[in-house]
Design an enzyme around this catalytic site. Structure first.
Site, mmCIF file in Angstrom:
data_model
loop_
_atom_site.group_PDB
_atom_site.id
_atom_site.type_symbol
_atom_site.label_atom_id
_atom_site.label_comp_id
_atom_site.label_asym_id
_atom_site.label_seq_id
_atom_site.Cartn_x
_atom_site.Cartn_y
_atom_site.Cartn_z
ATOM 1 N N GLY A 27 -7.065 -0.246 -5.535
ATOM 2 C CA GLY A 27 -7.156 1.084 -5.946
ATOM 3 C C GLY A 27 -8.040 1.639 -6.864
ATOM 4 N N GLY B 200 -8.358 4.560 -7.912
ATOM 5 C CA GLY B 200 -8.790 5.478 -9.213
ATOM 6 C C GLY B 200 -9.173 5.191 -10.598
ATOM 7 N N PHE B 201 -8.061 6.459 -11.472
ATOM 8 C CA PHE B 201 -9.296 5.938 -12.552
ATOM 9 C C PHE B 201 -8.447 4.667 -13.461
ATOM 10 C CE2 PHE B 201 -8.880 10.633 -12.325
ATOM 11 C CZ PHE B 201 -9.463 10.802 -13.213
ATOM 12 N N GLY B 202 -7.672 3.433 -13.077
ATOM 13 C CA GLY B 202 -7.338 2.457 -13.602
ATOM 14 C C GLY B 202 -8.549 1.156 -12.275
ATOM 15 N N VAL C 64 -3.705 -2.618 1.876
ATOM 16 C CA VAL C 64 -2.843 -3.865 1.554
ATOM 17 C C VAL C 64 -1.639 -2.796 2.400
ATOM 18 C CG1 VAL C 64 -1.940 -5.182 -0.701
ATOM 19 C CG2 VAL C 64 -4.456 -3.745 -0.372
ATOM 20 N N GLU D 43 -0.195 24.957 -13.292
ATOM 21 C CA GLU D 43 -2.300 24.798 -12.609
ATOM 22 C C GLU D 43 -2.306 25.543 -11.593
ATOM 23 O OE1 GLU D 43 -4.114 21.275 -15.491
ATOM 24 O OE2 GLU D 43 -3.442 21.169 -13.340
ATOM 25 N N ALA E 185 -4.866 10.210 -16.364
ATOM 26 C CA ALA E 185 -6.400 9.450 -16.340
ATOM 27 C C ALA E 185 -6.851 8.626 -17.836
ATOM 28 C CB ALA E 185 -7.096 10.397 -15.823
#
Lengths: 432, 432
Positions: free
Chosen positions: A28, A30-32, A96, A187, A332
């Site tokens: 992954g 993403g942010f992590g 995966v 939003e 995030a």
């Protein structure tokens, strides 16, 4: 093999291959995952980061793509490009399919990628609480493709209304329903209302786009439930001001091709967007380990698994609690902090430092924007709402974008939009 | 009814509805159709413009989207938005299925749109010279969706090469073939070579993207056949310099899932792009009228049909010859001039002026770019090549973009790319 590694092996039954550079696999980007990779840049290890997409996505602004404000390439960048100076890091564009913890291998269909340390940062997807057939009528917003599909659907609804002779059908096309009043729902609803009231107001000849109905449905008693009650009240007021009808304590009981059913009543609506439930990714199943109701993997204080101290789960995929026992929010900054923490911990272990301090979440607060002129901010020691909060929201997002890519073009675009009320990416593309 | 209209009716068998504003229908919102609509802004008429897409496309820069340099929204804008101040103009997002010249109606499936004057500006599409089965292996470049699909294919080829263990397969993934060496083919081949040699050169760990083979196949004896021979020679030299292999007098005899067959030899190539043949749209069939081999409708000197003086065909759909009898080229400036001319002619007719001067093409010349540092220019009185020509090419395109939308953001993006060799829109999106 260093002594500490030997001790580690004996203590935790971790087998590291002898005399070789340790292999770290991150699933992954993403942010992590991305910030874990960034943290491992100078570590003497072979790092592999695997993602299904070729791009890292700045998810906090994804709603802007769905509402035609920004282009996909304003908020997404090739992972390879972000990490091109990381000479110890390989990027794999692949899916995966499972994890073999026995042999320490990540499965990609019939290929395998061996690991000594594994970081799982596969995020979350939306859930329909068991009603998966709702998905085709009420898409959620997680990927660039989701966003361009939603953009097409919103813009096509105006087009279809313009071409429609039937009064009721026209109303149905001009009814936009957002389910769930968390930050994404707020939003989306706010921006769609602005789109209808301002941006496209002069574009049509048969319909008055200003008459569009934008509904925000929330099962709970208030919007933005993760914010203090006062800010929730303000957000509801600001949404009303933009022309959004907020219906609280209204749970959806069906979504179909005609519209949405709430409290036994069917509301005809051609566009339904799902921002209600989130479910962690399949990591819990891959690992065959304990998860909470939302599918989040329950991790040790150092974010590793009890059974496999060399496997770490971070971000929206993990259930992490702060010092007070409160779950760390799925946002995030939390994922980034966890990515950085795990990178440091693994680096230390590789160099022989087995002591690990527990992960501590640093709460920088919470922001949400309501259209182009107001926002709510809930930071430690600072609660704000209104236009000044919106300015801070913009600055904070530009600041965070800098971490990934120069934001000048994006900032210019925002400024331009703010001044002209134009939305630059109003393209209907792709197949229906 | 004005006297002139009555005379017109008798002379040309044109029936205008009595006592009503004349209805002008434009099919197609490319350069021809859009500039016709712009020219009719102050005409006392009901104008309807019909297009299958919601956006006007700045086609001369479409190859930049296909090669990940620009985003779709940099070169495409909602037709409604461009024409929003045209209060006499309606935009229809729909697909024309035919024309009923008897009753003066445009057919949209089972709907009809009546017209008093009809402007057909439906452009051209690529042709495979009877081998339509080649299309799925060798896509052409006409729409935004074509461009994002080609972008995905090019970027995926590098990804697949990176993951591939077989030497021959890897070579096949790293072979990019462009068929046809007109301006689009030259621009595509040059930009792909730069992408491989510079932009993604640091991104991969297993492959050396610089080793990619970029082939430009041309059946004729030179590249850019519409330019003077000297500039063609320069263009070939400049392409070689960028690393493009140019094969002249090499006609393609087959395209399949393995690659392309040229002169009996199969060249394994995972990416084949078609820039060879162009065929006019279906207008000739709709009108059941005379066309040339390329399907272009043969029009009178005032761009109308002999049989129907109230029907005009312009742009790539029409065969128009200049005063010397040479066909007007299928380029944007020609279509724009024809759109403006027809708008003026119809306006005059409506106000009673039936005299019509024949259309005269004003040749502002021809430009093509070869990568980021050279271009060729063939203007009356000015032939240029090299870097200065490239600067002029950039300025001319920015100037033409101004006609449609503020180009500041696009100009910034180009400058940024030029300085960094980065290509900002390197996203793999959509389904395979």
């Amino acid at each position: 093999m260093p002594l500490t590694t030997q001790i580690l092996n004996r203590l935790f039954n971790v087998t590291l291959p002898k005399n070789s550079t340790p292999k770290i696999v991150i699933i992954g980007a993403g942010f992590g995952g991305l910030f874990a990779a960034k943290g491992l840049r100078r570590t003497d290890a072979e790092v592999t980061i695997i993602d299904q997409q070729n791009h890292h996505l700045f998810q906090p602004l994804l709603y802007q793509v769905a509402t035609a404000g920004l282009s996909p390439s304003d908020i997404a960048w090739p992972i390879r490009n972000i990490l091109k100076k990381h000479h110890n890091t390989k990027v794999l564009l692949d899916t995966v399919t499972g994890i073999n913890t026995q042999d320490s291998e990540v499965l990609l269909g019939d290929k395998t990628v061996p690991y000594d340390y594994l970081i799982i940062a596969t995020g979350a997807k939306h859930t329909y609480f068991g009603n998966n057939n709702w998905e085709k009528h009420a898409p959620g917003l997680k990927s660039i493709d989701d966003a361009t599909n939603i953009r097409r659907q919103i813009l096509m609804a105006f087009e279809q209304a313009e071409m429609c002779d039937d009064e009721n059908e026209r109303k149905r096309f001009l009814t936009f329903t957002v389910v769930g009043a968390g930050p994404t729902g707020v939003e989306l609803a706010g921006t769609i209302a602005e789109l209808a009231r301002r941006t496209v107001a002069e574009d049509f000849r048969h319909i008055d786009s200003r008459s569009a109905r934008v509904l925000l449905l929330e099962g709970g008693p208030r919007v933005l439930p993760s914010f203090p009650e006062k800010l929730s009240r303000y957000a509801k007021y600001a949404l009303n001001d933009l022309g959004v009808e907020v219906l609280l304590e209204h749970s959806v009981t069906d979504c179909n091709e005609r519209g949405v059913v709430v409290a036994g009543e069917e509301i005809p609506s051609a566009t339904i967007l799902w921002a209600a439930g989130v479910q962690a990714s399949a990591a819990g199943r891959w690992l065959d380990c304990k998860t909470d109701k939302a599918g989040r993997v329950i991790v040790s204080p150092d974010l590793s698994l009890k059974e496999h101290m060399n496997i770490f789960v971070i971000g929206d995929t993990a259930l992490v609690t702060d010092s007070a026992g409160v779950p760390v929010p799925g946002i995030a900054p939390a994922a980034k902090q966890q990515g950085r923490y795990v990178a440091k911990l693994i680096s230390n272990r590789i160099t022989g430092d087995v002591d690990s301090k527990a992960f501590r979440y640093k709460d920088y607060g919470n922001l949400a924007t309501i259209g182009r002129k107001s926002a709510v901010i809930d930071m430690p020691g600072l609660r704000m709402k209104g236009f000044l909060a919106w300015i801070i929201w913009v600055l904070v997002h530009i600041y965070f974008l800098i971490g990934v890519r120069a934001p000048l073009a994006v900032a210019t675009k925002w400024a331009w939009q703010y001044l002209t009320f134009g939305r630059g990416a109003r393209l209907i593309t792709g197949k229906k």
